[in-house]
Design an enzyme around this catalytic site. Sequence first.
Site, PDB file in Angstrom:
ATOM      1  N   SER A  27      40.146  45.033  38.234  1.00 34.83           N
ATOM      2  CA  SER A  27      39.423  45.846  37.258  1.00 34.83           C
ATOM      3  C   SER A  27      38.360  46.692  37.941  1.00 34.83           C
ATOM      4  O   SER A  27      38.104  47.825  37.528  1.00 34.83           O
ATOM      5  CB  SER A  27      38.812  44.970  36.160  1.00 34.83           C
ATOM      6  OG  SER A  27      37.952  43.998  36.704  1.00 34.83           O
ATOM      7  N   GLU A  28      37.712  46.150  38.996  1.00 37.88           N
ATOM      8  CA  GLU A  28      36.765  46.949  39.773  1.00 37.88           C
ATOM      9  C   GLU A  28      36.757  46.534  41.237  1.00 37.88           C
ATOM     10  O   GLU A  28      36.998  45.366  41.560  1.00 37.88           O
ATOM     11  CB  GLU A  28      35.330  46.827  39.223  1.00 37.88           C
ATOM     12  CG  GLU A  28      35.077  47.644  37.979  1.00 37.88           C
ATOM     13  CD  GLU A  28      34.639  46.815  36.798  1.00 37.88           C
ATOM     14  OE1 GLU A  28      34.474  47.396  35.714  1.00 37.88           O
ATOM     15  OE2 GLU A  28      34.488  45.589  36.940  1.00 37.88           O
ATOM     16  N   THR A  29      36.508  47.505  42.099  1.00 37.35           N
ATOM     17  CA  THR A  29      36.276  47.297  43.525  1.00 37.35           C
ATOM     18  C   THR A  29      34.940  47.936  43.862  1.00 37.35           C
ATOM     19  O   THR A  29      34.645  49.043  43.396  1.00 37.35           O
ATOM     20  CB  THR A  29      37.400  47.930  44.362  1.00 37.35           C
ATOM     21  OG1 THR A  29      38.641  47.295  44.039  1.00 37.35           O
ATOM     22  CG2 THR A  29      37.130  47.789  45.847  1.00 37.35           C
ATOM     23  N   HIS A  88      30.159  42.906  36.552  1.00 40.15           N
ATOM     24  CA  HIS A  88      30.683  41.866  37.433  1.00 40.15           C
ATOM     25  C   HIS A  88      30.679  42.292  38.899  1.00 40.15           C
ATOM     26  O   HIS A  88      30.434  41.451  39.778  1.00 40.15           O
ATOM     27  CB  HIS A  88      32.047  41.350  36.920  1.00 40.15           C
ATOM     28  CG  HIS A  88      33.264  41.819  37.612  1.00 40.15           C
ATOM     29  ND1 HIS A  88      33.886  43.013  37.306  1.00 40.15           N
ATOM     30  CD2 HIS A  88      34.015  41.236  38.579  1.00 40.15           C
ATOM     31  CE1 HIS A  88      34.966  43.136  38.058  1.00 40.15           C
ATOM     32  NE2 HIS A  88      35.071  42.089  38.837  1.00 40.15           N
ATOM     33  N   PHE A 129      37.006  51.767  39.171  1.00 45.22           N
ATOM     34  CA  PHE A 129      38.190  51.283  38.476  1.00 45.22           C
ATOM     35  C   PHE A 129      39.407  51.620  39.353  1.00 45.22           C
ATOM     36  O   PHE A 129      39.300  52.412  40.299  1.00 45.22           O
ATOM     37  CB  PHE A 129      38.381  52.022  37.147  1.00 45.22           C
ATOM     38  CG  PHE A 129      37.459  51.611  36.028  1.00 45.22           C
ATOM     39  CD1 PHE A 129      36.900  50.346  35.968  1.00 45.22           C
ATOM     40  CD2 PHE A 129      37.178  52.506  35.002  1.00 45.22           C
ATOM     41  CE1 PHE A 129      36.079  49.967  34.917  1.00 45.22           C
ATOM     42  CE2 PHE A 129      36.357  52.142  33.949  1.00 45.22           C
ATOM     43  CZ  PHE A 129      35.808  50.878  33.912  1.00 45.22           C
TER      44      PHE A 129
END
Length: 314
Positions: A48-50, A79, A69
């Site tokens: 979902s995210e890096t 997060h 994203f």
Amino acid sequence: MPAPMLAFHTWDVFTDRPFAGNPLAIVLGANDLTPPQMQTIAREFNLSETIFVQPPRNPANTARVRIFFPTAEIPFAGHPTIGCAIHLACATEAGDFERNLILEEEAGPVPVRVWRQGGTTGAEFVAPVLPHGVTDAPDQATALEAGRLAAALGLEEAEIGFGAQRPGLWQGGPRFLYVPVAGLDALSRARPIEPFWSRQMQAAGVDSMYLYTPGSGSDYRARMFSPAAGIPEDPATGSASAILAAQLLSSGALPEGEARLALHQGVEMGRPSRIGLTTVVSGGVLKEVRVAGSAVPVSEGRIRVPMVQGKGRS
């Protein structure tokens, strides 16, 4: 000549055990990457995210970070903030500790308190932007209409809302369409239904919808769908949890002073997550929002730097 490699780590965030919560990829030494290279790496991880770690612009801060994203860069996310701060603190601390960090995000500097006690590591950040209403939705009345939302979620119109809670549009960096639903059964059955889903997203001018209802063992249980951003469902959404404070305040669900709420998310997708939300209200006005959670390391390695054409070296 071999392509250069960068170190990465993955952590599961908003959980105290591996293979639960929301997975996060942290890429270190990213100061020479261009945004197109970061986007390519984020698509490769397909989480979902890096988050990409760079030297801070202000040497008094801990690091500059960029968050992506699979489809686009975003100015702030919860997060990645929690997971990255815990990783950076744990890299230099042994045993029990408490430490304050500041991460430079595109939305602004984010203060984060990190601690380890009794084998559990956690962090709490102060939201960089106080949540507020969305005023430029293409068609806000349509976006918030219960019947249309029900069709977009495969629910009955009577299942939209509970008590004084009604749908709302709020932002605090990112923006979300908030939809209260009447019970855990309705929450478990909800899912994006086309073409009604895309019509509601277009009317709201957002790509993410956050559903919530009173929880069992928590104040609220939630789900977050964002398929257009490459996230069919998110196990835990820290930014949406922070912005939820404005949605709750608008419906009279937050008291004066400081309040602590427990949120559960990701249960229906087998990635249970626990998120702590603290709000500070004075004179009926939201003054501060804090989000807390734990994280655990899962993997580490090295990733090739992609040869991507594009401008925008940071």
